[in-house]
Design a protein around this motif. Structure first.
Motif: not given
Length: 254
Positions: A148-155, A177-185, A244-245
């Motif tokens: 469930v994605m909120l606005e901070g993750a729409f992109h 894995q792609y999401l795990g490579a992101q910072k600050g989620l 993305g990784f």
């Protein structure tokens, strides 16, 4: 100007029986928060009566990527609709009525702005009996239907439109894995499973010592390793940008 619904759900569908699609649609209509449902036909459209909370998008041919392109198209439409929350629900899955409300509560109770919520599944036999299987959130896997994605993750949802077809079968793991490579989620998790899945994967039955039901399937052989091995350096660079990784971290289904 009309206020948009709070949430949107994206459902790619292919050749699912009508009763299966109706079960999915009914579960979205039953949500306790106003929810806009995007049905994306992947080349095999059914007759769908649309309305203020239901949109039907018909692709003229199947994209043959296990629903990834339809997810990306639905995500773009959902974002532009002005909703505050987006989820994905495959046609053979269905929600408990309080699924999205529970996700909202989990985000609100986190004590800081949340970007996404991870849910969990209940597994069901075709005869309607629940299976004794636990679906746990991990660093390697979250089922697509449980985001469930909120606005901070729409992109991040645009990723579904850039994933190469060779790794479509392992898209759940690759997205995690792609999401795990992101910072600050910032992620919240649901304490109980609220997503329902009718299981036709033979390995799931074999793991609990049961005979798989008629029509159960195994994991299909995937040629992604040969595909990666045959890449030029430039092809590898472009592919890693798309997913993305680094490709050497790519994991597929067991």
């Amino acid at each position: 100007m009309t206020t948009p619904p709070f949430a949107a759900v994206i459902t790619p569908y292919y050749k699912e029986p009508r009763e299966v699609l109706e079960r999915c649609m009914a579960s979205v209509r039953a949500q306790t928060v106003p929810t806009l449902h995007f049905l994306i036909s992947d080349g095999h459209p059914q007759e769908i009566e649309t309305g203020p909370l239901l949109r039907h998008v018909v692709l003229d041919r199947a994209e043959e990527d296990m629903g990834n392109t339809p997810r990306a198209i639905g995500a773009a439409l959902a974002i532009n609709s002005g909703v505050k929350m987006i989820a994905m629900l495959d046609a053979d899955n269905w929600y408990d009525p309080h699924h999205l409300e529970t996700a909202i509560a989990a985000a609100a109770g986190a004590g800081r702005p949340v970007d996404m919520v991870f849910g969990r599944r209940k597994f069901w036999r075709p005869d309607g009996i629940q299976m004794p299987i636990s679906d746990e959130v991990s660093d390697r896997f979250v089922d697509t239907n449980c985001y469930v994605m909120l606005e901070g993750a729409f992109h991040y949802l645009a990723w579904w439109g850039t994933l190469p077809k060779h790794i479509s079968q392992g898209a759940d793991r690759a997205f995690r894995q792609y999401l795990g490579a992101q910072k600050g989620l910032v992620v919240a998790k649901l304490p109980l499973p609220t997503v329902n899945y009718e299981c036709l994967w033979a390995p799931a039955y074999e793991a609990i010592g049961e005979i798989p039901p008629p029509g159960a399937k195994g994991f299909q052989p995937d040629d992604w390793k040969n595909w990666v091995a045959g890449m030029s350096p430039r092809e590898r660079e472009i592919t890693e940008r798309r997913i993305g990784f680094p490709l050497d971290r790519l994991e597929q289904g067991d």
